[in-house]
Scaffold this motif. Structure first.
Motif, mmCIF file in Angstrom:
data_model
loop_
_atom_site.group_PDB
_atom_site.id
_atom_site.type_symbol
_atom_site.label_atom_id
_atom_site.label_comp_id
_atom_site.label_asym_id
_atom_site.label_seq_id
_atom_site.Cartn_x
_atom_site.Cartn_y
_atom_site.Cartn_z
ATOM 1 N N ASP A 1 0.822 -1.203 0.000
ATOM 2 C CA ASP A 1 0.000 0.000 0.000
ATOM 3 C C ASP A 1 0.862 1.261 0.000
ATOM 4 N N ALA A 2 2.042 1.188 0.610
ATOM 5 C CA ALA A 2 2.943 2.334 0.580
ATOM 6 C C ALA A 2 3.493 2.562 -0.823
ATOM 7 N N VAL A 3 3.846 1.481 -1.502
ATOM 8 C CA VAL A 3 4.317 1.613 -2.880
ATOM 9 C C VAL A 3 3.216 2.219 -3.743
ATOM 10 N N HIS A 4 1.998 1.737 -3.562
ATOM 11 C CA HIS A 4 0.914 2.242 -4.394
ATOM 12 C C HIS A 4 0.610 3.704 -4.091
ATOM 13 N N ALA A 5 0.700 4.098 -2.822
ATOM 14 C CA ALA A 5 0.502 5.505 -2.484
ATOM 15 C C ALA A 5 1.526 6.379 -3.203
ATOM 16 N N GLY A 6 2.771 5.896 -3.278
ATOM 17 C CA GLY A 6 3.776 6.649 -4.019
ATOM 18 C C GLY A 6 3.471 6.728 -5.497
ATOM 19 N N VAL A 7 2.924 5.653 -6.059
ATOM 20 C CA VAL A 7 2.554 5.664 -7.469
ATOM 21 C C VAL A 7 1.468 6.710 -7.722
ATOM 22 N N LEU A 8 0.472 6.753 -6.859
ATOM 23 C CA LEU A 8 -0.594 7.738 -7.030
ATOM 24 C C LEU A 8 -0.059 9.158 -6.901
#
Length: 632
Positions: free
Chosen positions: A474-481
């Motif tokens: 979820d942290a990786v995805h937050a960075g992607v967003l």
């Protein structure tokens, strides 16, 4: 009063595939063809009263068994759901003799036909005039070039067709139990319908043992859904949002722990539209396989229910996927699609059944969040002895990919594709530097700055190696967003008054170098002369190349106008992204092969069972992506 019908199928026969009436979604021509299918319920009066003499109509108007046939009425099973795919069956199933069996009343003529997968005129294989129930074997020898079989039934007087099946006198082999894993994220209305369908399917599928619902979103609110999930068939587990890869990996892990014996595990999306009869059809197919095989179901277009979206797919060079049967009209599908002669490399996880024993040998899927986890896993299943096959007549309806404008998926598409190329083909299997430069320059110079940012991040993370897979998903995805902050195009209403550029314009597919040169020139001009803010045209999304856009504001349209987005190219940003992309691709040209060598071992370590167990047990949080969490 009509006498009680004889048992069906006859005791000496075992069903392979039941002929299905048009009770499911989609046009009637997907199920049955002929004058009987067209006349529908009005034929009920021909046999004179009684509830058994009436043909119940489904929502949408299709006829239902028992089907009453007026004199001269004809019925054909030469449809996508009911033709028998002999080519597919002989390639993947045991070579048992085939019989077409039916239960009915009244005088009928039953004929069996064959047509090769390459097309050509039908050949009459067998014909019989009958009263009531009967069975018609496929004569020997079978066609040298197998294609598909179908039955045609003509009423010689008032008649009733109660049921029909493709069958064999050979009993099925013990095949173990069927488990199901659903990956859920917030779509409770669709999940409620799916849960109801699975409960219905369980009534006719003794092999269906357990349905594991992996909830990666908030706790379910719908009281009806919660009541359905209280049934013993279901087990609900909650975990952090690990994307589709994590949801399906958890369902598989739970199934392997609960069912140590042989059998298959079916992965399904939570938002498909399922005809419950697909579950017993799947179970009957699994019981006849000649060897370990992963069985996929086709994806039919939920927006155009008579159209195929994908019946499995082939993986090409650089991991590029080519869907089988894409856009085929299933009311008149190609002969090859009906026969199942086209091979596939993988099938999406909207409906995909894996042999549990092979899954134990292959290990869990890779923790890549989404995109490409299915292609990688199919390759590993094949290496472990279970190739993928997608039989005609087995499928579900799903929202097509074109219905949503692609956004952050660009990151996972490119990063994971590079990872798969490295893991399966080694450094020599990577795409060239110029190919990647075009993949970034094209959106940067046509005003899709968010896409360019996501693709640059994907390339950078690939070059940095697989350590990113050990970070919380979820942290990786937050960075992607976060990469798209201030860059994403605006949603636009249907445009009125703007000219529409038709697909396939010559300037769209011309020389890429000239297109980029025009775009760069337009960007340089834009630095000194502010570009017009009003859009100049509506452009199909796939046609929005730099040479056509030329740094002008425009509206992009999804296929069949599924969505519209307003793009405002920013000349200074376009040039800056182009320069950063050039430097990044130069790094790829120098270090890409070295980076590739680490991804194979890195993926193996990341998908180890103990690594997955740690992810499953992590605290749940949705704070990182409150507005746009991904589909599970």
């Amino acid at each position: 009063m009509t006498a009680a019908p004889p048992p069906f199928p006859p005791p000496a026969l075992f069903a392979l595939r039941e002929v299905l009436d048009p009770a499911g979604p989609g046009p009637d021509a997907l199920w049955l063809k002929g004058s009987a299918a067209e006349m529908g319920a009005e034929m009920g009066a021909e046999l004179g009263g009684g509830t058994g003499a009436k043909t119940a109509a489904k929502t949408g108007g299709g006829p239902r068994f028992p089907l009453d046939l007026a004199p001269g009425a004809r019925l054909s099973t030469d449809t996508w759901f009911n033709a028998f795919p002999l080519a597919w069956w002989r390639a993947h199933a045991r070579p048992d003799p085939l019989v077409f069996a039916w239960e009915g009343e009244g005088a009928m003529t039953v004929a069996l036909f064959h047509a090769p997968a390459s097309g050509g005129p039908p050949v009459l294989m067998a014909r019989i005039e009958t009263e009531g129930a009967g069975a018609l074997p496929l004569p020997e020898p079978e066609p040298a070039a197998p294609g598909r079989l179908w039955a045609e039934i003509e009423a010689r007087g008032p008649a009733r067709l109660i049921a029909a099946r493709w069958a064999t006198p050979v009993p099925p082999a013990p095949n173990g139990r069927l488990t199901v894993g659903l990956c859920a994220f917030g779509r409770e209305t669709a999940l409620t319908a799916l849960a109801r369908g699975l409960l219905e399917a369980a009534k006719t599928t003794p092999a269906l043992a357990r349905v594991i619902v992996v909830n990666q979103g908030d706790p379910f609110d719908d009281p009806q859904l919660n009541r359905l999930l209280e049934a013993p068939l279901f087990r609900v587990v909650a975990q952090p949002n690990l994307g589709g890869a994590g949801g399906f990996a958890r369902g598989l892990a739970e199934a392997l722990a609960a069912e140590p014996g042989p059998g298959h595990h079916l992965m399904m999306d939570d938002d498909i539209e399922l005809d419950p009869r697909m579950i017993p059809r799947l179970a009957a197919t699994l019981a006849r396989l000649a060897g370990p095989t992963a069985i996929g179901g086709a994806m039919l277009d939920a927006r155009a229910p008579g159209r195929m979206h994908e019946a499995g797919a082939v993986i090409g060079r650089y991991g590029v996927v080519r869907a089988v049967g894409h856009d085929a009209d299933l009311s008149a599908p190609p002969a090859e699609l009906l026969s199942g002669a086209a091979p596939v490399d993988f099938n999406g996880w909207w409906f995909f059944a894996v042999p549990r024993d092979t899954a134990r040998a292959a290990g869990p899927p890779a923790p890549v969040f989404l995109r490409g986890d299915d292609t990688d896993y199919a390759r590993r299943l094949a290496a472990a002895g279970a190739p993928t096959a997608t039989p005609p007549g087995l499928g579900v309806w799903h929202e097509p990919f074109y219905a949503k404008a692609t956004s952050w998926q660009h990151y996972y598409d490119l990063r994971n594709r590079l990872a798969w190329c490295a893991a399966h083909a080694g450094p020599e299997g990577l795409p060239g530097a110029l190919d990647l430069l075009e993949r970034i320059w094209s959106p940067a110079l046509s005003g899709d700055h968010a896409c360019a940012a996501w693709r640059m991040a994907a390339l950078r993370d690939f070059l940095d190696g697989p350590a990113i897979l050990s970070r919380p998903a979820d942290a990786v995805h937050a960075g992607v967003l976060a990469l798209a902050a201030g860059l994403s195009p605006e949603a636009a209403p249907p445009p009125d008054g703007l000219p529409r550029l038709a697909p396939g314009r010559p300037e769209t597919h011309g020389d890429h170098a000239k297109g980029f040169a025009r775009a760069i020139a337009g960007a340089l001009v834009g630095l000194v002369r502010r570009p017009a803010s009003a859009p100049f045209a509506v452009i199909p999304d796939r046609e929005a190349a730099p040479g056509l856009v030329r740094m002008r504001a425009h509206v992009r349209a999804g296929r069949e106008d599924a969505w519209f987005r307003l793009h405002r190219p920013r000349p200074g940003l376009a040039l800056a992204q182009a320069a950063r992309a050039l430097a990044l691709v130069l790094r790829y040209a120098l270090r890409g092969r070295a980076a590739a060598r680490g991804w194979g071992p890195g993926l193996d370590a990341a998908r180890a069972p103990d690594a997955w167990a740690a992810r499953f047990a992590a605290p749940r949080s949705h704070d990182e992506c409150p507005d746009e969490c991904p589909d599970a």
